[in-house]
Design an enzyme around this catalytic site. Structure first.
Site, PDB file in Angstrom:
ATOM      1  CE  LYS A 111      -4.062  -2.064   2.173  1.00  0.00           C
ATOM      2  NZ  LYS A 111      -4.878  -2.130   3.390  1.00  0.00           N
ATOM      3  CE  LYS A 193      -6.673  -9.087  -0.902  1.00  0.00           C
ATOM      4  NZ  LYS A 193      -6.366  -8.392   0.358  1.00  0.00           N
ATOM      5  CE  LYS A 196     -13.196  -4.123   1.157  1.00  0.00           C
ATOM      6  NZ  LYS A 196     -13.754  -4.114   2.509  1.00  0.00           N
TER       7      LYS A 196
END
Ligand code: TYM
Length: 343
Positions: A111, A193, A196
């Site tokens: 991230k 994966k 969202k």
């Protein structure tokens, strides 16, 4: 009764990856365990987000969880920011958490690449997660595989805190993960994966048409270029999804028709779409009903927060005491009278 804690970010729709990997398990386990389920809005603000829609997305996530079967008579469903002790314990746990451990977290490294200047909140994300679980002294944490590393760190933080402040006791139990067979659902891109933030999801509340529009272009076995090429179901994500949504007979038929090139990928996807639509129909219907009564959802979250605050308060009294803080005395009577609190 052993205690379960788990959380989910309100950073987008609830998708079938969350559902198969975690939420279904919460629904099953809530009958046998004392269960706390938390919509973790404080975690959601560590990524870029819109303040105007955070409250609405938090309510929507709670609505989806209720529609998926979280039962407020069995589980404590609440919003993380409604219980300020989460932030307080996080600060205290920061003081026993090694910086190096935070820096080596896989999710942090992934991230962090999305930011030019990495916010400290992203680094400390797993400490807040540890605080979530330890605040309720939970024994078990049902999650998907991507959270395992964070839970290992939670156990390490618990060990360090216990060693320093536990007065010879295991004050914080070391929480163990519970995984399902669907611990890592791949997205419709057939690679990453389901997530969202990657837009490779099927939403739990998607309409039948949306489900079909998303499944149609989804990746399958790359070796199947034309309908006549025999396929290898084991390497096809659509086949894997059949295993969660279709009957064993249909799964066997899919494998046979794929290997024998009797079905094209679209035929296989159509059957999957129909089965996903049928499985999710009751959830979608319940959600539509709940969306009509947002005040009912807020009321459930209010009750959940009040129970959670009571539990959190008990833990924090012990934690503050064991860490040596001066306890705040109640205000003296004279100052209470002056402030008009008593006559
Ligand atoms: P979050 O919001 O990303 O996901 C919620 C749950 O869904 C699981 N999950 C998946 N499982 C299988 N396949 C997938 N593709 C998939 N995508 C998501 C996640 O593993 C998770 O269990 N940090 C957490 C939220 C959290 C938490 C906690 C969890 C905050 N505090 C304390 C447990 C305990 C998160 O971002 O989950």
């Amino acid at each position: 009764m052993p205690r379960i804690f788990s959380g989910i970010q309100p950073s987008g729709e609830l998708h079938i990856g969350n559902w198969l990997g975690a939420v279904q398990n919460w629904v099953n386990l809530q009958r046998s365990y004392e269960t706390l389920i938390c919509v973790v809005d404080l975690h959601a603000i560590t990524a870029k987000y819109e303040a105007e829609s955070l409250a609405q997305r938090t309510r929507e996530m709670a609505t989806s969880l209720l529609a998926a079967g979280i039962d407020p008579d069995q589980a404590i469903l609440f919003v993380q920011s409604h219980v300020p002790e989460h932030s307080e314990l996080q600060w205290l746990l920061n003081t026993v958490t090694p910086l190096g451990e935070l820096e080596r977290m896989t999710q942090f490294k992934d991230k962090a690449q999305r930011f030019e200047s990495v916010p400290a909140g992203l680094l400390n994300y797993p400490v807040l997660m540890a605080a979530d679980v330890l605040l309720y002294r939970a024994d078990l944490v049902p999650v998907g595989e991507d959270q395992i590393q964070h839970l290992e760190l939670t156990r390490e933080i618990a060990r360090k805190w216990n060693a320093q402040f536990g007065r010879g006791e295991t004050f914080f139990p070391e929480p163990q993960p519970i995984l399902t067979e669907a611990k890592r659902i791949t997205g419709l891109d057939g690679q990453a994966k389901m997530s969202k933030s990657l837009g490779n999801t099927i939403g739990l509340l998607d309409t039948p048409e949306e489900i079909w529009q998303k499944l149609r272009p989804a990746k399958t076995d790359p070796a199947r270029v034309t309908r006549l090429d025999p396929g290898t179901p084991e390497i096809c994500n659509i086949y894997h999804l059949h295993q969660y949504f279709s009957s064993p007979e249909t799964v066997a038929l899919v494998a046979e028709n794929c290997r024998g090139a009797k079905w094209g990928c679209l035929d296989c996807k159509r059957v999957l779409a129909d089965n996903i639509i049928a499985t999710l129909k009751p959830i979608r219907e319940r959600a539509l009903g709940l969306q009509e009564q947002p005040e009912r959802v807020d009321e459930i979250l209010g009750d959940g927060a009040s129970t959670a605050r009571r539990m959190a308060g008990e833990t924090m009294r012990e934690v503050r005491d064991r860490m040596g803080f001066l306890m705040a005395a109640p205000p003296a009577l004279s100052s209470r009278v002056q402030r008009g609190l008593e006559s």
